[in-house]
Design an enzyme around this catalytic site. Structure first.
Site, PDB file in Angstrom:
ATOM      1  N   GLU A 431       0.699  -1.139  -0.010  1.00 22.90           N
ATOM      2  CA  GLU A 431      -0.170   0.034   0.032  1.00 22.90           C
ATOM      3  C   GLU A 431       0.899   1.321   0.087  1.00 22.90           C
ATOM      4  O   GLU A 431       1.822   1.309   0.537  1.00 22.90           O
ATOM      5  CB  GLU A 431      -0.830   0.019   1.147  1.00 22.90           C
ATOM      6  CG  GLU A 431      -1.750   1.111   1.454  1.00 22.90           C
ATOM      7  CD  GLU A 431      -2.880   1.254   2.448  1.00 22.90           C
ATOM      8  OE1 GLU A 431      -3.090   0.211   2.828  1.00 22.90           O
ATOM      9  OE2 GLU A 431      -2.955   2.416   3.247  1.00 22.90           O
ATOM     10  N   GLU A 436      -2.291  11.384   3.557  1.00 28.99           N
ATOM     11  CA  GLU A 436      -3.261  11.283   4.446  1.00 28.99           C
ATOM     12  C   GLU A 436      -3.211  12.443   5.521  1.00 28.99           C
ATOM     13  O   GLU A 436      -2.232  13.266   5.675  1.00 28.99           O
ATOM     14  CB  GLU A 436      -2.904   9.902   5.179  1.00 28.99           C
ATOM     15  CG  GLU A 436      -3.404   8.856   4.573  1.00 28.99           C
ATOM     16  CD  GLU A 436      -3.181   7.659   5.560  1.00 28.99           C
ATOM     17  OE1 GLU A 436      -4.057   6.727   5.928  1.00 28.99           O
ATOM     18  OE2 GLU A 436      -1.931   7.114   6.079  1.00 28.99           O
TER      19      GLU A 436
END
Length: 544
Positions: A431, A436
């Site tokens: 990933e 974020e």
């Protein structure tokens, strides 16, 4: 007899000479002073301060407009569009020129209402401390280029690679926007030591460059004219907003980067990135939009994108969505519906839908909205979209321009997941979290890598990039992914580098994901008064 012959010859010569002179006189243009000058005006009604002038006169071959501040504009056809920066009553002189330098003139009065007042933060950005110098951002791809008129893709037809126009007379130019409204163009910043030298050269489009005086001996490459001799000069500048688009309007022959003629107005396509502007202008033929990326950072300054700065290996756009339609393009994206297992493994509080209340395309942006709304046993709704099975790739650069949601409990993400998921378990598929952000910690953004041995709380994390305006302004979030290295960036500044190898899962196809989660293991507690907030995405692009 001989004497008579001489007289006859003399008379014949006189007749021939007289006839010749008569023929020459008949070939001369008749000098006639222009007359019957008329000037029509159309004043814009949108408060932009733009007036369309159109002059006509008998026996005129060109026209000149003279404004009260001393600015002049030559308009061979008589038509000219002028932008006034302040409300008021103005008298404009119009001169019609005929053959032999003859002229006649008239004046026209116009009343202008300018409704737009540029925001102070934009003026401060342009002016700085009064000596702030802007330059073409030669170090980044597409710092100069062209494309279709009114297109939203930067330099679609041609975008110059980094430093591609060295030696043309472009990169040594500097532009100063002074608070008093004067615009200073330094045409060579390298020859001003120990004393100021106004001499320099500029770069421009063939034919248009004749408006600057032309250059018979200059090098011509295709339609480009290189190193046209031109001294430093001063014009005026103002920020206007025709049609709502903030635009730098320069007077006279003022220009930036590459001379294209036209109305000398540069729309601020993107002014959200600190020390950077993306501008576009339409040329005098109304044929192309010309794009320029400016920076106010010195090329040798620490932290600027100079020789030691990040340089992408990828410049060819291979996939993009600029969200110019009126709905999500389902040929490119999938909706993921529901709450997954245990809130997608993170205890998240939202239920993902495909409702327009949660995901829509509007005004050129993708808008993903998290809302306090009951759905299928959950108290919040939102959206999550992916390119799984529709676009998957190995290696390249992903660039996403986005503005993030605000509010305690929000958890937006721009990320990538190995294409073998869910057939292969996470974190074995790998990933890459490009960006974020957590509303409970609004002063930082982060990036991360998850893979076996480095997942969950043990993920590879970069420095927490300090931010102040990611919920109010657009920023560019990127990952550069090669077989040797993975680099995460914000606005061109790297904040996480990872040495890739055959031992990681980051050497196979991945796909893209965009979502706004609520709460969960990273989002944390949700504010009691939270109602809704959105992540807006201008574009997603992949380069290889």
């Amino acid at each position: 007899m001989m004497k008579s012959f001489k007289i006859i010859i003399g008379l014949m010569f006189s007749v021939m000479l007289f006839t010749s002179c008569q023929e020459d006189d008949l070939g001369l243009d008749t000098i006639v002073v222009p007359s019957n000058i008329t000037v029509s005006t159309i004043v814009s009604e949108d408060g932009s301060g733009i007036v369309e002038f159109d002059a006509r006169a008998d026996n005129a071959i060109t026209y000149k407009y003279v404004f009260g501040n001393g600015e002049t504009k030559v308009a061979p056809g008589g038509a000219y569009s002028h932008a006034f920066s302040e409300s008021g009553d103005y008298t404009v002189s119009v001169v019609a020129y005929g053959t032999g330098g003859t002229s006649s003139s008239t004046t026209v009065d116009v009343s202008i209402f300018v409704a737009y007042e540029p925001p102070q933060d934009l003026i401060d950005k342009l002016v700085g401390d009064g000596s702030k110098e802007w330059r073409i951002y030669a170090e980044v791809p597409k710092h100069f280029g062209l494309g279709p008129i009114d297109d939203t893709e930067i330099a679609q037809y041609y975008g110059a690679p980094s430093n591609d126009k060295s030696g043309t007379g472009m990169y040594d130019d500097r532009y100063i926007f002074r608070e008093d409204g004067t615009f200073v163009h330094i045409t060579d910043n390298t020859n001003d030591e120990p004393e100021t030298n106004p001499e320099g050269t500029v770069f421009g489009r063939i034919n248009f460059i004749d408006e600057l005086g032309g250059c018979a001996d200059c090098e011509v490459q295709g339609a480009d004219v290189l190193n046209i001799p031109y001294n430093d000069y001063t014009e005026n500048w103002a920020v206007i907003a025709p049609g709502g688009a903030e635009t730098i309007a320069l007077t006279g022959r003022g220009f930036i980067g590459y001379y294209t003629g036209g109305d000398h107005r540069y729309e601020i396509y993107d002014g959200s990135i600190p020390n950077q502007l993306i501008l576009r202008t339409t040329d005098g033929n109304n044929e192309f939009d010309w794009w320029f990326i400016l920076t106010s950072e010195d090329e040798n300054a620490e932290g600027s994108e100079g020789e030691e700065s990040f340089q992408s290996q990828f410049s060819t756009e291979v996939w993009a969505d600029e969200f110019n339609g009126d709905a999500l393009d389902t040929d490119k994206w999938n909706y993921e519906i529901g709450n997954g297992t245990n809130g997608w493994g993170n205890g998240e509080a939202q239920y993902y839908t495909d409702s327009e209340d949660n995901v829509k395309v509007q005004d050129g942006n993708l808008i993903i909205t998290a809302k306090r709304e009951a759905e299928s046993g959950f108290n919040f709704t939102s959206a999550r979209i992916t390119t799984k099975d529709k676009y998957e790739f190995t290696y390249g650069r992903v660039e996403v321009r986005a503005k993030l949601p605000a509010g305690s409990g929000t958890w937006p993400a721009i990320w990538m997941l190995g294409a073998e998921w869910p057939e292969e378990a996470w974190p074995g598929v790998g990933e890459m979290d490009i960006m974020e952000f957590v509303g409970n910690n609004p002063n930082r953004i982060s990036s991360a890598l998850h893979f076996p041995g480095n997942s969950g709380g043990s993920a590879i994390l970069g420095e927490n990039t300090e931010v102040t305006d990611v919920t109010s302004e657009f920023h560019v979030y990127e990952v550069e992914w090669t077989e040797d290295k993975i680099t995460f960036l914000m606005d061109g500044e790297s904040h996480l580098e990872f040495d890739n190898s055959d031992a990681t899962p980051f050497n196979d196809d991945f796909y893209l994901l965009l979502n706004v989660a609520m709460g969960g293991s990273l989002g944390g507690s949700i504010a009691d008064d939270f109602q809704e907030s959105s992540m807006e995405i201008d574009y997603v692009k992949v380069f290889q």
